[in-house]
Write an enzyme that holds these catalytic residues in place. Structure first.
Site, PDB file in Angstrom:
ATOM      1  N   ILE A 379      15.147 -56.207  96.537  1.00 37.23           N
ATOM      2  CA  ILE A 379      14.728 -56.336  95.131  1.00 37.23           C
ATOM      3  C   ILE A 379      15.569 -55.489  94.196  1.00 37.23           C
ATOM      4  O   ILE A 379      15.440 -55.578  92.984  1.00 37.23           O
ATOM      5  CB  ILE A 379      13.223 -55.998  94.945  1.00 37.23           C
ATOM      6  CG1 ILE A 379      12.876 -54.641  95.568  1.00 37.23           C
ATOM      7  CG2 ILE A 379      12.345 -57.103  95.466  1.00 37.23           C
ATOM      8  CD1 ILE A 379      11.441 -54.219  95.324  1.00 37.23           C
ATOM      9  N   GLY A 382      20.500 -49.088  94.471  1.00 38.41           N
ATOM     10  CA  GLY A 382      20.897 -47.874  93.764  1.00 38.41           C
ATOM     11  C   GLY A 382      22.071 -47.264  94.494  1.00 38.41           C
ATOM     12  O   GLY A 382      22.578 -47.853  95.451  1.00 38.41           O
ATOM     13  N   SER A 384      22.071 -44.715  96.412  1.00 37.96           N
ATOM     14  CA  SER A 384      21.803 -44.264  97.775  1.00 37.96           C
ATOM     15  C   SER A 384      21.488 -45.409  98.734  1.00 37.96           C
ATOM     16  O   SER A 384      21.422 -45.201  99.936  1.00 37.96           O
ATOM     17  CB  SER A 384      20.659 -43.254  97.766  1.00 37.96           C
ATOM     18  OG  SER A 384      19.578 -43.786  97.051  1.00 37.96           O
ATOM     19  N   GLY A 385      21.276 -46.600  98.201  1.00 43.17           N
ATOM     20  CA  GLY A 385      21.008 -47.714  99.107  1.00 43.17           C
ATOM     21  C   GLY A 385      20.218 -48.813  98.414  1.00 43.17           C
ATOM     22  O   GLY A 385      20.130 -48.854  97.192  1.00 43.17           O
ATOM     23  N   GLU A 386      19.641 -49.673  99.239  1.00 42.69           N
ATOM     24  CA  GLU A 386      18.933 -50.815  98.670  1.00 42.69           C
ATOM     25  C   GLU A 386      17.424 -50.604  98.628  1.00 42.69           C
ATOM     26  O   GLU A 386      16.882 -49.816  99.392  1.00 42.69           O
ATOM     27  CB  GLU A 386      19.226 -52.048  99.519  1.00 42.69           C
ATOM     28  CG  GLU A 386      20.445 -52.775  99.000  1.00 42.69           C
ATOM     29  CD  GLU A 386      21.189 -53.537 100.067  1.00 42.69           C
ATOM     30  OE1 GLU A 386      20.805 -53.482 101.238  1.00 42.69           O
ATOM     31  OE2 GLU A 386      22.185 -54.177  99.684  1.00 42.69           O
ATOM     32  N   LYS A 405      12.823 -48.215 100.469  1.00 39.18           N
ATOM     33  CA  LYS A 405      14.140 -47.739 100.045  1.00 39.18           C
ATOM     34  C   LYS A 405      14.894 -47.395 101.311  1.00 39.18           C
ATOM     35  O   LYS A 405      14.425 -46.567 102.100  1.00 39.18           O
ATOM     36  CB  LYS A 405      13.989 -46.455  99.221  1.00 39.18           C
ATOM     37  CG  LYS A 405      13.961 -46.658  97.751  1.00 39.18           C
ATOM     38  CD  LYS A 405      14.135 -45.309  97.084  1.00 39.18           C
ATOM     39  CE  LYS A 405      13.834 -45.385  95.615  1.00 39.18           C
ATOM     40  NZ  LYS A 405      14.000 -44.107  94.959  1.00 39.18           N
ATOM     41  N   ASP A 498      13.805 -36.323  84.897  1.00 37.74           N
ATOM     42  CA  ASP A 498      14.415 -37.627  84.599  1.00 37.74           C
ATOM     43  C   ASP A 498      13.334 -38.626  84.222  1.00 37.74           C
ATOM     44  O   ASP A 498      13.327 -39.763  84.693  1.00 37.74           O
ATOM     45  CB  ASP A 498      15.211 -38.108  85.819  1.00 37.74           C
ATOM     46  CG  ASP A 498      16.182 -39.234  85.464  1.00 37.74           C
ATOM     47  OD1 ASP A 498      16.366 -39.503  84.260  1.00 37.74           O
ATOM     48  OD2 ASP A 498      16.745 -39.843  86.378  1.00 37.74           O
TER      49      ASP A 498
HETATM   50  O1  ACK Z   1      13.086 -53.175  87.732  1.00 38.97           O
HETATM   51  P1  ACK Z   1      12.954 -53.426  89.159  1.00 38.97           P
HETATM   52  O2  ACK Z   1      12.492 -54.728  89.626  1.00 38.97           O
HETATM   53  O3  ACK Z   1      12.040 -52.279  89.810  1.00 38.97           O
HETATM   54  O4  ACK Z   1      14.295 -52.987  89.912  1.00 38.97           O
HETATM   55  C1  ACK Z   1      14.248 -51.701  90.414  1.00 38.97           C
HETATM   56  C2  ACK Z   1      14.847 -51.674  91.797  1.00 38.97           C
HETATM   57  O5  ACK Z   1      13.794 -51.599  92.737  1.00 38.97           O
HETATM   58  C3  ACK Z   1      15.805 -50.501  92.013  1.00 38.97           C
HETATM   59  O6  ACK Z   1      15.121 -49.299  91.823  1.00 38.97           O
HETATM   60  C4  ACK Z   1      12.575 -51.759  92.070  1.00 38.97           C
HETATM   61  N1  ACK Z   1      11.599 -50.880  92.692  1.00 38.97           N
HETATM   62  C5  ACK Z   1      11.770 -49.583  93.052  1.00 38.97           C
HETATM   63  N2  ACK Z   1      10.645 -49.129  93.604  1.00 38.97           N
HETATM   64  C6  ACK Z   1       9.746 -50.142  93.602  1.00 38.97           C
HETATM   65  C7  ACK Z   1       8.380 -50.266  94.036  1.00 38.97           C
HETATM   66  N3  ACK Z   1       7.726 -49.257  94.585  1.00 38.97           N
HETATM   67  N4  ACK Z   1       7.786 -51.448  93.869  1.00 38.97           N
HETATM   68  C8  ACK Z   1       8.452 -52.479  93.293  1.00 38.97           C
HETATM   69  N5  ACK Z   1       9.728 -52.423  92.864  1.00 38.97           N
HETATM   70  C9  ACK Z   1      10.361 -51.256  93.024  1.00 38.97           C
HETATM   71  C10 ACK Z   1      12.780 -51.396  90.621  1.00 38.97           C
END
Ligand code: ACK
Length: 737
Positions: A379, A382, A384-386, A405, A498
């Protein structure tokens, strides 16, 4: 000769009939337990007779007959191993569950035994567990396929070997077969403080010394000393906290017997109180003072009293947000039924203070077996990874959606440590507005952090996608949630550094949760972070001036960032300070300029933003105050009706560049300056040929231009509003001149 018709005993249909000569020795494959006229019976299953006239059939190889089995019973064998052995660790307990063996060996008397092995270093070097471990309901001869093992040591590897046995297991010479579950226990409260002694005693004080508990089970955050007058515990007791293994309790009555007890606290909780120690304070010594000394004592007392009064009056006069900064811990204590109650204090532990940060990971987080996670799609990604979406199924729990993550391949040991430090931090939080950690995967090659899944992703993109679609109460609700999450973090002593809408996640119920912890994300992951002259990488637009200039990060600098998040929310994900450069942002803020109210933003909310952006950090509200202000606004929505008019003292960034209409002579120039030059035709077609005409446009006029993206319509309206105020401003200045 009499002959008898016998039926093969193993042929229930009676088809296998044979004529057996009576009183004659049984044939091979048959037996007769006593000589005489009885019938010969066919050898039971898995047995045979080795010669004619057998009185008993011997069991086939690897099959046995239990002592209590009659000769007519089939021979049986030990069962195979139990199946589907699963373990679930809860602190220092583990629950094991398994299914019956697929091959029961032909018997129904199945039972289970569990062998506990303790592996202090690694799973290759295990030894039998020592006493003190409890098995519920019992360790041996279990009838059900499960048990719970408690009283294990914290952060220790154990190996549990489960075997199924039946009535013939003890007869078998074959090696025993086990199903094995290897586990690592998690954190636990420290063990009891054992050695406590009195170091010295005065009339009003007692100094105590003690030793760290045998099993600290983590870093001891503090010791709690409970004390009370002997036989008066029910009336009142007091507690004192100490960071080290000694403490002086003062303010005691002379010649009085006191009882003391000590316990240790780690992030996992408090251990048991030590045994009691009884100490009698010293007897008072009769004092003889001359008149001069008495006069001196009186004078000192009077001066002290006057100073105290002055301090109290000053404190009372001081109002505004800064008062709240002065709440001391003493003020928070309160009496209840004559007892001093201490506030439940809990502090966040920085994993970087651990000599070995892996220890922090083990201490705070739960290890999840990789096989329990199903990764379904990527989804996001970043530095550090996907980030993936997946499903997690823990034993005894229903399957839940999770975000995973994963640390990118080829990581260094330092990257692994930094990556996992985020999990160690997150694991310490438990609040509905802070993202929840499910656990970590560290034992597989793929290192992963598993958190709750937030259906609507990050707040900034979510708002941009739903531009203009929420009412003001919903927006304030979003802000309230973020504020409550930040209040919780600030109370734990955690400074986020942040805080930005991109680091807030939104679930399907519109609940917002603060996320992105750990330090690496500021240095590496945040695309909005820029290097400052002081060396660090900082998200300039969201960061308080004192943090940019001399890296003074605090909850007050988080409050500044919160003000920017408020602005982002009310501007539906607009970029703070638009396309100004970082340098311009720093200079403008330094000169006192602040972001204007987004279009339609209630004055009360813009005022709160401006309060968060006070230059003097002690003047900024605390998160607890922010939450109560937002609560009041939610309760009295009429206070949200008044929307902000453009205030020239907060507007100047636009005077100085982007929206400077005095430098944009034409409609096209103006549209170019706000990077919406593509709509020049729309304005021309509708007959808006001069800036004067544009400045008279209202909402309906802008809507009628046929500009589709709502965000662009709003940007145009904001800019028109600003031009008007700028005009007022310019006219004002001209008049002043
Ligand atoms: O805006 P997004 O869809 O929401 O894209 C970023 C992406 O991963 C990179 O950080 C999504 N993301 C991060 N943590 C979560 C989580 N716990 N649940 C759903 N989406 C997440 C974030």
């Amino acid at each position: 000769m009499l002959c008898e018709l016998v039926r093969y005993i193993d042929d229930p249909r009676g088809l296998g009939l044979a004529h057996i000569p009576c009183a004659r020795a049984c044939e091979l494959g048959f037996y007769k337990s006593a000589p005489g006229d009885q019938l010969c019976a066919k050898c039971p299953l898995h047995s045979h007779s080795e010669s004619r006239g057998a009185q008993v059939c011997r069991c086939d190889s690897s099959y046995y007959r239990a002592a209590q089995d009659p000769p007519s019973a089939a021979c049986t064998r030990p069962p195979s191993t139990p199946v589907n052995l699963i373990s679930s660790v809860n602190g220092t307990s583990v629950t094991l569950e398994w299914g019956p063996p697929l091959d029961k060996g032909g018997r129904a008397d199945i039972m289970y035994n569990v062998v506990c092995r303790h592996c202090p270093w690694d799973l290759g070097q295990c030894e039998t567990c020592s006493n003190g471990i409890r098995f519920v309901p019992q360790q041996m001869s279990l009838v059900q396929g499960g048990l719970t093992v408690t009283n294990l040591m914290a952060h220790t590897n154990y190996s549990f070997w489960v075997e199924a046995v039946n009535g013939v297991s003890d007869l078998s010479l074959e090696p025993r077969r086990f199903a094995v579950a290897n586990i690592t226990t998690n954190q636990a409260a420290p063990s009891q403080v054992m050695m406590i002694r009195q170091e010295s005693t005065g009339q009003n004080s007692v100094t105590l010394l003690w030793q760290e508990p045998d099993q600290p089970n983590g870093i001891i955050l503090e010791y709690e000393i409970k004390y009370y007058e002997k036989d008066k515990e029910m009336q009142s007791y007091s507690t004192l906290k100490s960071k080290g293994t000694s403490a002086t309790v003062s303010g005691l009555k002379p010649a009085t017997r006191y009882i003391f007890q000590v316990r240790a606290r780690t992030s996992a909780g408090c251990g048991r109180f030590s045994q009691i120690v009884e100490v009698e304070t010293g007897k008072p010594v009769a004092l003889r003072y001359d008149t001069m000394t008495i006069v001196w004592i009186c004078l000192t007392l009077i001066t002290g009293l006057v100073t105290l009064l002055v301090v109290l009056i000053c404190k009372k006069r001081h109002c505004g947000y800064s008062k709240a900064f002065q709440d001391s811990d003493e003020e928070k204590m309160h009496y209840q039924n004559g007892q001093v109650k201490f506030p439940e204090s809990k502090f966040y532990v920085d994993p970087h203070t651990y000599e070995d940060p892996c220890q922090a990971v083990h201490e705070f987080t739960r290890e999840i077996e990789a096989s329990r996670i199903k990764i379904e799609k990527i989804i996001g990604s970043g530095e550090s990874g996907e980030v993936c979406y997946g499903r997690l199924k823990l034993p005894g729990k229903r399957e839940i959606p999770v975000a995973i993550k994963a640390l990118k391949a080829g990581y260094t040991e330092k990257q692994r440590r930094d990556f996992l430090s985020e999990a160690s931090i997150m694991a310490q939080f438990d609040h509905p507005n802070v993202i929840h950690l499910e656990g970590v995967v560290t034992r597989s090659k793929l290192v992963m952090i598993v958190t709750e899944y937030m259906e609507n992703g990050s707040l900034d993109s979510f708002l941009r996608k739903h531009d203009g679609q929420f009412n003001i109460i919903q927006l304030v609700g979003i802000l309230r949630g973020i504020g409550a999450g930040m209040r919780y973090l600030a109370d734990l002593g955690y400074v986020h550094r942040d805080l930005a809408a991109r680091n807030i996640l939104v679930n399907s119920n519109l609940v917002c949760k603060v996320s992105d912890f750990g330090l690496s994300r500021i240095l590496e992951d945040d695309p909005d972070a820029a290097y400052t002259t002081t060396g660090g990488k900082i998200p300039i637009r969201w960061t308080a001036p004192e943090a940019i200039t001399y890296r003074k990060f605090s909850s007050a600098s988080d409050v500044w960032s919160y003000g920017i998040v408020m602005w982002e929310v009310l501007a539906y994900g607009e970029r703070p300070y638009w396309n100004m450069t970082n340098r311009d942002v720093i200079n403008s803020v330094e000169e006192g300029y602040r972001l204007p109210a987004p279009m339609g933003c209630p004055t009360a909310l813009h005022q709160l933003m401006l309060d968060c952006w006070q230059k003097d950090r002690s003047e900024r509200p605390r998160f607890s105050q922010i939450v109560s202000i937002l609560d009041k606004l939610i309760r009295n929505p009429e206070n949200l009706k008044c929307t902000a008019t453009v205030n020239r003292f907060t507007q100047t960034p636009f005077d100085r560049g982007i929206f400077d209409f005095t430098r944009c002579g034409t409609v096209e120039d103006w549209l170019e300056s706000i990077r919406l030059g593509r709509y020049r035709e729309n304005f021309a077609m509708a007959g808006y040929s001069s800036l004067g005409m544009v400045m008279r446009m209202g909402i309906e006029d802008v809507r009628s231009l046929g500009i589709a993206p709502m965000g662009h319509q709003k940007k145009i309206l904001s800019s028109i509003q600003l031009m008007r105020s700028q005009l007022l401003n310019t006219n004002g200045r001209r008049r002043d001149l």
